[in-house]
Design an enzyme around this catalytic site. Structure first.
Site, PDB file in Angstrom:
ATOM      1  N   ILE A  10       0.827  -1.227   0.000  1.00  0.00           N
ATOM      2  CA  ILE A  10       0.000   0.000   0.000  1.00  0.00           C
ATOM      3  C   ILE A  10       0.857   1.271   0.000  1.00  0.00           C
ATOM      4  CG2 ILE A  10      -0.235   0.158   2.548  1.00  0.00           C
ATOM      5  CD1 ILE A  10      -3.251   0.884   1.925  1.00  0.00           C
ATOM      6  N   THR A 133       3.074  -8.976 -14.586  1.00  0.00           N
ATOM      7  CA  THR A 133       3.825  -7.921 -15.278  1.00  0.00           C
ATOM      8  C   THR A 133       4.183  -8.270 -16.719  1.00  0.00           C
ATOM      9  OG1 THR A 133       6.016  -6.878 -15.331  1.00  0.00           O
ATOM     10  CG2 THR A 133       5.868  -8.931 -14.115  1.00  0.00           C
ATOM     11  N   GLU A 135       6.955  -7.800 -17.867  1.00  0.00           N
ATOM     12  CA  GLU A 135       8.314  -8.359 -17.820  1.00  0.00           C
ATOM     13  C   GLU A 135       8.299  -9.866 -18.081  1.00  0.00           C
ATOM     14  OE1 GLU A 135      11.726  -7.260 -17.030  1.00  0.00           O
ATOM     15  OE2 GLU A 135      10.788  -5.538 -17.963  1.00  0.00           O
ATOM     16  N   TYR A 157      13.688 -10.954 -11.217  1.00  0.00           N
ATOM     17  CA  TYR A 157      12.366 -10.384 -10.921  1.00  0.00           C
ATOM     18  C   TYR A 157      11.294 -11.067 -11.776  1.00  0.00           C
ATOM     19  CZ  TYR A 157       8.516  -6.989 -11.390  1.00  0.00           C
ATOM     20  OH  TYR A 157       7.283  -6.402 -11.457  1.00  0.00           O
ATOM     21  N   LYS A 161       8.182 -13.484 -10.731  1.00  0.00           N
ATOM     22  CA  LYS A 161       6.799 -13.114 -11.092  1.00  0.00           C
ATOM     23  C   LYS A 161       6.129 -14.208 -11.939  1.00  0.00           C
ATOM     24  CE  LYS A 161       5.904  -8.881  -9.431  1.00  0.00           C
ATOM     25  NZ  LYS A 161       4.669  -8.480  -8.732  1.00  0.00           N
ATOM     26  N   ARG A 192       5.778   7.706  -8.930  1.00  0.00           N
ATOM     27  CA  ARG A 192       6.688   6.633  -9.325  1.00  0.00           C
ATOM     28  C   ARG A 192       7.991   6.718  -8.520  1.00  0.00           C
ATOM     29  NH1 ARG A 192       7.312   1.541 -11.263  1.00  0.00           N
ATOM     30  NH2 ARG A 192       7.628   1.472 -13.513  1.00  0.00           N
TER      31      ARG A 192
HETATM   32  P1  NAP Z   1       6.465  -0.027  -5.893  1.00  0.00           P
HETATM   33  O1  NAP Z   1       6.165   1.436  -5.966  1.00  0.00           O
HETATM   34  O2  NAP Z   1       7.872  -0.479  -5.922  1.00  0.00           O
HETATM   35  O3  NAP Z   1       5.763  -0.584  -4.564  1.00  0.00           O
HETATM   36  C1  NAP Z   1       6.044  -1.857  -4.081  1.00  0.00           C
HETATM   37  C2  NAP Z   1       5.405  -2.007  -2.711  1.00  0.00           C
HETATM   38  O4  NAP Z   1       5.717  -3.296  -2.190  1.00  0.00           O
HETATM   39  C3  NAP Z   1       5.900  -0.995  -1.662  1.00  0.00           C
HETATM   40  O5  NAP Z   1       4.822  -0.664  -0.825  1.00  0.00           O
HETATM   41  C4  NAP Z   1       6.929  -1.802  -0.898  1.00  0.00           C
HETATM   42  O6  NAP Z   1       7.138  -1.344   0.422  1.00  0.00           O
HETATM   43  C5  NAP Z   1       6.234  -3.153  -0.882  1.00  0.00           C
HETATM   44  N1  NAP Z   1       7.123  -4.266  -0.584  1.00  0.00           N
HETATM   45  C6  NAP Z   1       8.302  -4.571  -1.156  1.00  0.00           C
HETATM   46  N2  NAP Z   1       8.794  -5.713  -0.642  1.00  0.00           N
HETATM   47  C7  NAP Z   1       7.898  -6.125   0.287  1.00  0.00           C
HETATM   48  C8  NAP Z   1       7.839  -7.229   1.168  1.00  0.00           C
HETATM   49  N3  NAP Z   1       8.787  -8.149   1.212  1.00  0.00           N
HETATM   50  N4  NAP Z   1       6.761  -7.349   1.982  1.00  0.00           N
HETATM   51  C9  NAP Z   1       5.779  -6.426   1.983  1.00  0.00           C
HETATM   52  N5  NAP Z   1       5.790  -5.346   1.167  1.00  0.00           N
HETATM   53  C10 NAP Z   1       6.838  -5.216   0.333  1.00  0.00           C
HETATM   54  O7  NAP Z   1       5.719  -0.810  -7.059  1.00  0.00           O
HETATM   55  P2  NAP Z   1       4.467  -0.358  -7.965  1.00  0.00           P
HETATM   56  O8  NAP Z   1       4.997   0.332  -9.175  1.00  0.00           O
HETATM   57  O9  NAP Z   1       3.444   0.292  -7.120  1.00  0.00           O
HETATM   58  O10 NAP Z   1       3.954  -1.786  -8.465  1.00  0.00           O
HETATM   59  C11 NAP Z   1       2.996  -2.527  -7.712  1.00  0.00           C
HETATM   60  C12 NAP Z   1       3.068  -3.993  -8.117  1.00  0.00           C
HETATM   61  O11 NAP Z   1       2.822  -4.131  -9.507  1.00  0.00           O
HETATM   62  C13 NAP Z   1       4.421  -4.657  -7.876  1.00  0.00           C
HETATM   63  O12 NAP Z   1       4.172  -5.992  -7.521  1.00  0.00           O
HETATM   64  C14 NAP Z   1       5.106  -4.611  -9.226  1.00  0.00           C
HETATM   65  O13 NAP Z   1       6.049  -5.651  -9.341  1.00  0.00           O
HETATM   66  C15 NAP Z   1       3.915  -4.783 -10.140  1.00  0.00           C
HETATM   67  N6  NAP Z   1       3.999  -4.164 -11.462  1.00  0.00           N
HETATM   68  C16 NAP Z   1       4.325  -2.845 -11.572  1.00  0.00           C
HETATM   69  C17 NAP Z   1       4.332  -2.262 -12.826  1.00  0.00           C
HETATM   70  C18 NAP Z   1       4.657  -0.802 -13.018  1.00  0.00           C
HETATM   71  O14 NAP Z   1       4.964  -0.404 -14.154  1.00  0.00           O
HETATM   72  N7  NAP Z   1       4.574   0.023 -11.982  1.00  0.00           N
HETATM   73  C19 NAP Z   1       3.999  -3.015 -13.961  1.00  0.00           C
HETATM   74  C20 NAP Z   1       3.661  -4.355 -13.787  1.00  0.00           C
HETATM   75  C21 NAP Z   1       3.645  -4.923 -12.537  1.00  0.00           C
HETATM   76  P3  NAP Z   1       8.125  -0.104   0.729  1.00  0.00           P
HETATM   77  O15 NAP Z   1       7.333   1.143   0.422  1.00  0.00           O
HETATM   78  O16 NAP Z   1       8.420  -0.287   2.179  1.00  0.00           O
HETATM   79  O17 NAP Z   1       9.315  -0.263  -0.169  1.00  0.00           O
HETATM   80  N1  GDD Z   2      15.805   2.322 -14.128  1.00  0.00           N
HETATM   81  C1  GDD Z   2      16.502   2.735 -15.196  1.00  0.00           C
HETATM   82  N2  GDD Z   2      17.479   3.689 -15.019  1.00  0.00           N
HETATM   83  N3  GDD Z   2      16.215   2.220 -16.407  1.00  0.00           N
HETATM   84  C2  GDD Z   2      16.915   2.679 -17.469  1.00  0.00           C
HETATM   85  C3  GDD Z   2      17.905   3.661 -17.353  1.00  0.00           C
HETATM   86  C4  GDD Z   2      18.204   4.176 -16.063  1.00  0.00           C
HETATM   87  O1  GDD Z   2      19.069   5.024 -15.888  1.00  0.00           O
HETATM   88  N4  GDD Z   2      18.394   3.921 -18.580  1.00  0.00           N
HETATM   89  C5  GDD Z   2      17.741   3.146 -19.432  1.00  0.00           C
HETATM   90  N5  GDD Z   2      16.851   2.371 -18.774  1.00  0.00           N
HETATM   91  C6  GDD Z   2      15.976   1.362 -19.369  1.00  0.00           C
HETATM   92  C7  GDD Z   2      16.038  -0.015 -18.687  1.00  0.00           C
HETATM   93  O2  GDD Z   2      17.204  -0.732 -19.120  1.00  0.00           O
HETATM   94  C8  GDD Z   2      14.723  -0.606 -19.186  1.00  0.00           C
HETATM   95  O3  GDD Z   2      14.895  -1.146 -20.476  1.00  0.00           O
HETATM   96  C9  GDD Z   2      13.791   0.597 -19.292  1.00  0.00           C
HETATM   97  O4  GDD Z   2      14.642   1.761 -19.209  1.00  0.00           O
HETATM   98  C10 GDD Z   2      12.725   0.691 -18.207  1.00  0.00           C
HETATM   99  O5  GDD Z   2      13.357   0.563 -16.936  1.00  0.00           O
HETATM  100  P1  GDD Z   2      12.536   0.792 -15.570  1.00  0.00           P
HETATM  101  O6  GDD Z   2      11.872   2.104 -15.582  1.00  0.00           O
HETATM  102  O7  GDD Z   2      13.497   0.492 -14.460  1.00  0.00           O
HETATM  103  O8  GDD Z   2      11.374  -0.268 -15.650  1.00  0.00           O
HETATM  104  P2  GDD Z   2      11.311  -1.805 -16.094  1.00  0.00           P
HETATM  105  O9  GDD Z   2      10.640  -1.850 -17.428  1.00  0.00           O
HETATM  106  O10 GDD Z   2      12.617  -2.478 -15.974  1.00  0.00           O
HETATM  107  O11 GDD Z   2      10.363  -2.419 -14.976  1.00  0.00           O
HETATM  108  C11 GDD Z   2       9.170  -1.746 -14.567  1.00  0.00           C
HETATM  109  O12 GDD Z   2       8.097  -2.155 -15.378  1.00  0.00           O
HETATM  110  C12 GDD Z   2       7.753  -3.552 -15.248  1.00  0.00           C
HETATM  111  C13 GDD Z   2       6.598  -3.791 -16.204  1.00  0.00           C
HETATM  112  O13 GDD Z   2       7.066  -3.997 -17.492  1.00  0.00           O
HETATM  113  C14 GDD Z   2       8.954  -2.051 -13.084  1.00  0.00           C
HETATM  114  O14 GDD Z   2       7.890  -1.250 -12.615  1.00  0.00           O
HETATM  115  C15 GDD Z   2       8.572  -3.511 -12.890  1.00  0.00           C
HETATM  116  O15 GDD Z   2       8.191  -3.719 -11.531  1.00  0.00           O
HETATM  117  C16 GDD Z   2       7.385  -3.827 -13.806  1.00  0.00           C
HETATM  118  O16 GDD Z   2       7.022  -5.180 -13.660  1.00  0.00           O
END
Ligand code: NAP
Ligand code: GDD
Length: 383
Positions: A10, A133, A135, A157, A161, A192
């Site tokens: 949350i 995801t 991913e 990761y 997942k 974010r």
């Molecule tokens: P986020 O901002 O990184 O939030 C993750 C949450 O999980 C935070 O509240 C974190 O707590 C908590 N957490 C981490 N490890 C935990 C553990 N061991 N036990 C209990 N809580 C834990 O991620 P989000 O972007 O909101 O994404 C939410 C979910 O969707 C995640 O499962 C992510 O993998 C998935 N997802 C995200 C995306 C995206 O683009 N955002 C896309 C596809 C799937 P803290 O605040 O204490 O760190």
């Molecule tokens: N973080 C990061 N930092 N990524 C970078 C950078 C940098 O400086 N430069 C380039 N990238 C590229 C990464 O290599 C990747 O290809 C892309 O940017 C996106 O990176 P992130 O924003 O870290 O996200 P992600 O796609 O790896 O993962 C996020 O999206 C997933 C869904 O597709 C996370 O939110 C995952 O939790 C989520 O499942």
């Protein structure tokens, strides 16, 4: 009596938006947060209610996805109608550094929740949303990716997942549970985390505009992502659990963009044109032009003069430290099933997302710069 939801994660980006959304719908929301040596509830502080208030609609519990007794206790106590399992170690690059922990939290953590619901005899009451995801598609086997596209995970990761995805499907089929996967493509927002690429960029561009930072170093600029706004994506999570039948859904915009173009869009949003030149680790971006009217409107006249001196200078570089051992080069989703069955259509375009994030970061960075300046003045005063 309204419904009861339990949200793991949350305190994260999605958890915060979802909690607000469900409270507005009349839910009592329970959230699991991890213990931390500092406050970690910034994103939900506006929803916080004093524990002494009666009939609170937001209640927080300490917990962790790696602790099954704790999860079973909370689920038993709260008896939720809906569980949104959003908690995860969600950073792909970090998962290469902490693969075992990631498997435990993001993989086995899902099993702990499903099994707790089963052991507590809540299978016919509690619906479960699993945060899967894009991913999972990793080294993509089909373009665009849809629900039937084979998975090919490319990081610890994504592999964790993958387990979470299939154990959710398995519990649905084995025990008739209403358990569904949302296969969400990247979604972003002003909330974010700062180390994900979009927020890293919008923060850095804001700081460069305000003269707080000279340059930002990036990883793979050619990767392509299908980016949406988190506010749209949490509506999809809710809709998935309101269906009579559980199922798995791709949630995406159907448009993909390179990291390089996202960087350009972020500068352009505040009137700065940057051009990229060079290749690989030698690629850089320089400021070529300032649209002064846009800059003054979005950032302010005070910062214009010092920025004008930076025309022709480098503001973006590449540092291989940000490369991943195995990369996901392209993601683009096909959200047809979600549109047809859930009626889900995103409201935000990528341009609107960039506008939202840049406006928020310019404001936040101005505040940070002001506080720093104020702190400095106070220090001088005492000297
Ligand atoms: P986020 O901002 O990184 O939030 C993750 C949450 O999980 C935070 O509240 C974190 O707590 C908590 N957490 C981490 N490890 C935990 C553990 N061991 N036990 C209990 N809580 C834990 O991620 P989000 O972007 O909101 O994404 C939410 C979910 O969707 C995640 O499962 C992510 O993998 C998935 N997802 C995200 C995306 C995206 O683009 N955002 C896309 C596809 C799937 P803290 O605040 O204490 O760190
Ligand atoms: N973080 C990061 N930092 N990524 C970078 C950078 C940098 O400086 N430069 C380039 N990238 C590229 C990464 O290599 C990747 O290809 C892309 O940017 C996106 O990176 P992130 O924003 O870290 O996200 P992600 O796609 O790896 O993962 C996020 O999206 C997933 C869904 O597709 C996370 O939110 C995952 O939790 C989520 O499942």
């Amino acid at each position: 009596m309204g419904k009861v939801a339990l949200i793991t994660g949350i305190t994260g980006q999605d958890g915060a938006y979802l909690a607000e959304y469900l409270i507005k719908k009349g839910y009592t929301v329970h959230g699991i947060k991890r213990h931390s040596s500092m406050f970690n509830t910034d994103r939900i502080d506006h929803l916080y209610q004093d524990p002494h208030i009666e009939n609170r609609n937001l209640i927080l519990h300490y917990g962790d996805l790696t602790d099954s007794m704790n999860l079973t206790h909370i689920i038993g106590e709260t008896q939720p109608d809906e569980i949104y399992n959003l908690a995860a170690m969600s950073h792909v690059k970090v998962s290469f550094d902490t693969p075992e922990y990631t498997a435990n939290a993001d993989g086995i953590g899902v099993l702990r929740i499903l099994e707790a619901v089963r052991l507590l005899n809540l299978t016919s009451k509690t619906r479960i949303y699993q945060a899967s995801t894009s991913e999972l598609y990793g080294l993509v086997q089909e373009v665009p990716q849809k629900e039937t596209t084979p998975f090919y995970p490319r990081s610890p990761y994504a592999v964790a997942k993958l387990y979470g995805y299939w154990i959710t499907v398995n519990y649905r089929e084995a025990y008739g549970m209403h358990a569904s996967n949302g296969i969400l493509f990247n979604h972003e927002s002003p909330l974010r985390g700062e180390t994900f690429v979009t927020r890293k960029v919008t923060r850095a561009v804001s700081r460069i505009a305000l003269g707080m930072q000279q340059k930002v170093y990036m990883g793979n600029l050619s990767a392509q992502r299908d980016w949406g706004h988190a506010k749209d994506y949490i509506r999809a999570m809710y809709a998935i659990l309101q269906q009579d039948e559980p199922s798995d859904y791709v949630i995406a915009t159907g448009i993909t963009t390179t990291i390089r173009d996202f960087v350009k869009m972020s500068f352009s949003e505040i009137g700065l044109q940057v051009d990229f030149k060079g290749e690989g680790v030698n690629e850089v971006a320089v400021i070529n032009f300032i649209d002064e009217n846009v800059f003054i409107e979005k950032v302010g006249e005070t910062y214009l003069e010092s920025l004008q001196k930076r025309i022709g200078q480098e503001v973006v570089g590449v540092d291989p430290a940000y490369f991943r051992p195995t990369e996901v080069e392209l993601l683009i989703g096909d959200p047809t099933k979600a549109r047809e069955r859930l009626g889900w259509i995103p409201k935000y375009s990528l341009e609107a997302l960039v506008e939202d994030m840049m406006a928020s970061d310019v404001k936040e960075m101005k505040k940070e710069s002001y506080l720093k300046e104020g702190g400095y003045k106070i220090l001088n005063y005492f000297e």
